[in-house]
Design a protein around this motif. Structure first.
Motif, PDB file in Angstrom:
ATOM      1  N   ALA A  42       0.789  -1.226   0.000  1.00 20.28           N
ATOM      2  CA  ALA A  42       0.000   0.000   0.000  1.00 20.28           C
ATOM      3  C   ALA A  42       0.823   1.280   0.000  1.00 20.28           C
ATOM      4  O   ALA A  42       0.386   2.290  -0.551  1.00 20.28           O
ATOM      5  N   THR A  43       2.006   1.274   0.605  1.00 15.94           N
ATOM      6  CA  THR A  43       2.774   2.520   0.720  1.00 15.94           C
ATOM      7  C   THR A  43       3.110   3.126  -0.642  1.00 15.94           C
ATOM      8  O   THR A  43       2.825   4.303  -0.882  1.00 15.94           O
ATOM      9  N   PRO A  44       3.687   2.369  -1.569  1.00 12.65           N
ATOM     10  CA  PRO A  44       3.967   2.981  -2.873  1.00 12.65           C
ATOM     11  C   PRO A  44       2.691   3.335  -3.637  1.00 12.65           C
ATOM     12  O   PRO A  44       2.643   4.343  -4.346  1.00 12.65           O
ATOM     13  N   ALA A  45       1.643   2.540  -3.475  1.00 11.54           N
ATOM     14  CA  ALA A  45       0.371   2.840  -4.145  1.00 11.54           C
ATOM     15  C   ALA A  45      -0.222   4.141  -3.610  1.00 11.54           C
ATOM     16  O   ALA A  45      -0.701   4.979  -4.381  1.00 11.54           O
ATOM     17  N   TYR A  46      -0.175   4.335  -2.286  1.00 13.08           N
ATOM     18  CA  TYR A  46      -0.695   5.556  -1.670  1.00 13.08           C
ATOM     19  C   TYR A  46       0.078   6.771  -2.194  1.00 13.08           C
ATOM     20  O   TYR A  46      -0.511   7.778  -2.579  1.00 13.08           O
ATOM     21  N   GLN A  95       4.416   7.529   7.065  1.00 11.53           N
ATOM     22  CA  GLN A  95       3.873   8.007   8.347  1.00 11.53           C
ATOM     23  C   GLN A  95       2.383   7.698   8.472  1.00 11.53           C
ATOM     24  O   GLN A  95       1.936   7.153   9.485  1.00 11.53           O
ATOM     25  N   ILE A  96       1.615   8.025   7.455  1.00 11.47           N
ATOM     26  CA  ILE A  96       0.166   7.804   7.505  1.00 11.47           C
ATOM     27  C   ILE A  96      -0.145   6.316   7.561  1.00 11.47           C
ATOM     28  O   ILE A  96      -0.940   5.858   8.387  1.00 11.47           O
ATOM     29  N   LEU A  97       0.484   5.538   6.695  1.00 14.12           N
ATOM     30  CA  LEU A  97       0.147   4.115   6.632  1.00 14.12           C
ATOM     31  C   LEU A  97       0.640   3.339   7.851  1.00 14.12           C
ATOM     32  O   LEU A  97      -0.017   2.390   8.278  1.00 14.12           O
ATOM     33  N   PHE A 100      -8.780  -1.191  -1.479  1.00 12.71           N
ATOM     34  CA  PHE A 100      -7.505  -1.879  -1.679  1.00 12.71           C
ATOM     35  C   PHE A 100      -7.345  -3.003  -0.654  1.00 12.71           C
ATOM     36  O   PHE A 100      -7.046  -4.147  -0.992  1.00 12.71           O
ATOM     37  N   TYR A 101      -7.565  -2.674   0.626  1.00 17.29           N
ATOM     38  CA  TYR A 101      -7.367  -3.653   1.694  1.00 17.29           C
ATOM     39  C   TYR A 101      -8.431  -4.744   1.713  1.00 17.29           C
ATOM     40  O   TYR A 101      -8.164  -5.851   2.189  1.00 17.29           O
ATOM     41  N   ALA A 156       1.543  11.913  -2.580  1.00 21.02           N
ATOM     42  CA  ALA A 156       2.245  12.174  -1.326  1.00 21.02           C
ATOM     43  C   ALA A 156       3.697  11.738  -1.456  1.00 21.02           C
ATOM     44  O   ALA A 156       4.032  10.871  -2.257  1.00 21.02           O
ATOM     45  N   GLY A 157       4.538  12.349  -0.645  1.00 21.36           N
ATOM     46  CA  GLY A 157       5.923  11.919  -0.593  1.00 21.36           C
ATOM     47  C   GLY A 157       6.024  10.589   0.123  1.00 21.36           C
ATOM     48  O   GLY A 157       5.110  10.173   0.837  1.00 21.36           O
TER      49      GLY A 157
END
Length: 147
Positions: A24-28, A41-43, A121-122, A34-35
């Motif tokens: 999910a991090t790269p997808a987000y 941080q968010i995930l 996604f989840y 977002a950077g």
């Protein structure tokens, strides 16, 4: 009745969250512009919230499912798996939406939209993860008496 042991439940939850973060991090970052740091941080914050919530949800869901059907989690049919994934993600949405609002600095409506995207996604990920996990690690022999 047979349920997963506490140790198995911890392993299941940690594996679920680790896999989710990796995917999910790269997808987000890509979808929401977002950077990497902000995405992580968010995930991670959402992951910690779900780490607390998911074992509670899964244990209650497994117990109720067993009471209704007499089946353990690893014997759950596709319809039950779909309902499990949906109930986990909808309840996690309620738990995590305030975090998205605060950490991303967005309105509640925007936080809900971000969270809905993550939820979709989840949901798909939860379904696939639990099928694979149950096949790799079927429910053990911990006995709990039915009353």
């Amino acid at each position: 009745m047979t349920l997963r042991t506490g140790r198995e439940r911890v392993l299941q939850t940690l594996a679920y969250e680790a896999g989710g973060l990796i995917l999910a991090t790269p997808a987000y970052a890509m979808v929401f512009g977002a950077g990497t740091g902000e995405s992580v941080q968010i995930l991670v914050a959402l992951s910690v919230a779900v780490l607390v919530w998911a074992p509670l949800h899964n244990t209650v869901f497994d117990w109720v499912d067993w009471q209704r059907t007499g089946r353990v989690a690893s014997d759950r049919r596709t319809r039950g798996r779909l309902f499990h994934a949906l109930s986990l993600e909808v309840s996690a949405l309620a738990v995590t939406c305030p975090l998205v609002k605060w950490l991303a600095g967005v309105t509640l409506a925007d936080a809900l939209l971000v969270n809905l995207g993550l939820t979709l996604f989840y949901m798909a990920y939860a379904f696939i993860f639990h099928v694979v996990f149950d096949r790799m690690r079927p429910v053990g022999q911990t006995k709990v008496r039915k009353k």
